[in-house]
Design an enzyme around this catalytic site. Structure first.
Site: not given
Length: 430
Positions: A22-23, A126, A131, A317, A409
């Site tokens: 995803k990233n 968030c 961020r 993460d 997600r």
């Protein structure tokens, strides 16, 4: 609203295919705004964030074809998607779109580089940290952009003739800001040197794709990236790299439950620090022809201290997932979070399963327990949600994870992949 129901106690055994990252996929998709030709991306995962970004890119004029057709393909773990942006239809990214996903703010770089202007909503809050976008705006200002913030929007304008190459040093490492500055610099006049750049594999993946499109980027994957601006970029075909966070997550799930699982289609080089840490807990990890084999024999999970750091350090993460694993260790471990200031919200939910965790600032002290017991829990963010799944796999009885839209997600068909390895996991719709 969907929930995940887990009956714990089964060891995982079998094969889990690792999806595209995803990233990596998100910035690669945004790079399609830099060219009027077609950018074809292979190994794109089915994720809510990917679907959301496709809608945002469509607003800017990107024509999108999935596997060569308009309809979504549901039977494959990976997709090939073609992105074509003949012209930029709109240089505004409105609040109602940007507020749903922070990464959509990154369109500001390509829009500014290609069209000379961009009006992008400031992203919303968030759950895991503030961020701020200051680093993005300072980097674009260094390239000559005029930046104004008005009514919740960033209005960016390039100098007449385009952005200008520059030397810029990030005051702190930022993956997103590195993505944005690198993309913007590809079409700038002159050479850009980015110092204290993020070194994550996803940054290197984006650079490789941009180079295939005709950019001149060197040094990606190191602290200093050099970008020699070019007049235009062309189309290309690029394969999204494997998801290192998904790899680490399933590896920790195997260590948590015991068993023997091969993670197919991944690469140990993407997360060597995390795998070394996992080995210290007692897991056996070996490379195979197709990926990685994770084995844990015996009952003991050894306690290990970790500190989250930018790549190549232990990934933030994977912090929540590792904490879930440590709840069943045979001693006390300490987990220090240095990236995000509010990334311990899963602690209270793990405590509902019987975990013993105490917090002191940005450090968590985890005292391993002999057993966890199933309970209803609430997901608070993407990585926290999967940590609850890992804990539930080892808990006695039934665990129900609510708010699983967070999982959607970033984890493709999680319940299906786990079920194929013997877990009792099912999605329940209300």
């Amino acid at each position: 609203m969907d929930r995940i129901r887990i009956t714990g106690g089964n060891a995982l055994r079998g094969i889990i295919p690792i999806s595209g990252a995803k990233n990596a996929a998100l910035p690669l998709m945004i790079a399609s705004l830099l060219t009027s030709d077609t950018l074809t991306l292979e190994n794109v995962p089915h994720l809510a964030d990917v679907e959301g970004l496709m809608r945002i890119l469509g607003n800017h004029g990107v024509d999108i074809a999935v596997n060569g057709r308009r309809e979504r393909q549901e039977n494959d773990y990976s997709r090939t998607i073609h992105f074509t942006c003949r012209t930029i239809a709109d240089t505004t990214a409105p609040y109602e779109l940007v507020s749903k996903m922070r990464a959509s703010f990154w369109v500001i770089g390509p829009l500014l580089a290609r069209e000379g202007r961009a009006r992008v909503s400031l992203p919303g809050g968030c759950a895991i940290g503030t961020r701020p976008v200051d680093l993005f705006l300072e980097a674009l200002t260094a390239l000559g952009a005029d930046i104004e913030i008005d009514g919740g929007y960033v209005n960016a304008t390039a100098p007449k003739g385009g952005l200008l190459g520059a030397r810029y040093r990030f005051p702190k490492v930022s993956v997103g800001a590195t993505h944005v500055m690198m993309m913007a610099a590809t079409l700038a006049n002159g050479t850009t040197v980015i110092e204290n750049a993020a070194r994550e594999p996803e940054v290197l993946d984006l650079a490789n794709c941009l180079n295939a499109m005709g950019a001149k980027i060197s040094g990606a994957g190191t602290k200093t990236i050099t970008v020699e601006g070019v007049a235009s970029l062309s189309g290309a075909r690029h394969r999204v790299l494997p998801d290192r966070i998904e790899t680490g997550t399933y590896a920790m799930a195997v260590a948590m439950t015991g068993g023997d699982v091969t993670l197919e289609g991944t690469d140990a080089a993407l997360l060597e620090t995390a795998l070394d840490t996992l080995r210290q807990t007692g897991a056996e990890i070996t490379a195979t022809e197709t990926g990685l084999r994770i084995v844990r024999t015996g009952d003991r999970i050894l306690p290990v201290d970790v500190v989250t750091e930018p790549f190549p350090g232990f990934p933030t993460d994977l912090q929540a997932q590792f904490m879930a694993l440590m709840t069943r260790s045979s001693g006390v471990s300490h987990i220090t979070e240095t990236i995000f200031e509010n990334r311990f919200m899963h602690v209270q939910e793990l405590a509902r399963l019987g975990a013993r965790i105490s917090l002191s600032g940005q450090m968590a002290r985890v005292e391993g327990v002999s057993r966890l017991k199933g309970a209803p829990v609430m997901a608070t963010d993407l990585r926290a949600s999967v940590s609850l799944v890992i804990a539930g796999l080892a808990a006695e009885g039934e665990t129900v994870v609510n708010r699983v839209y967070h999982l959607d997600r970033g984890f493709e068909r999680l319940e299906e992949k786990l079920t194929r390895c013997g877990a009792l996991v099912e999605r329940v719709s209300e």
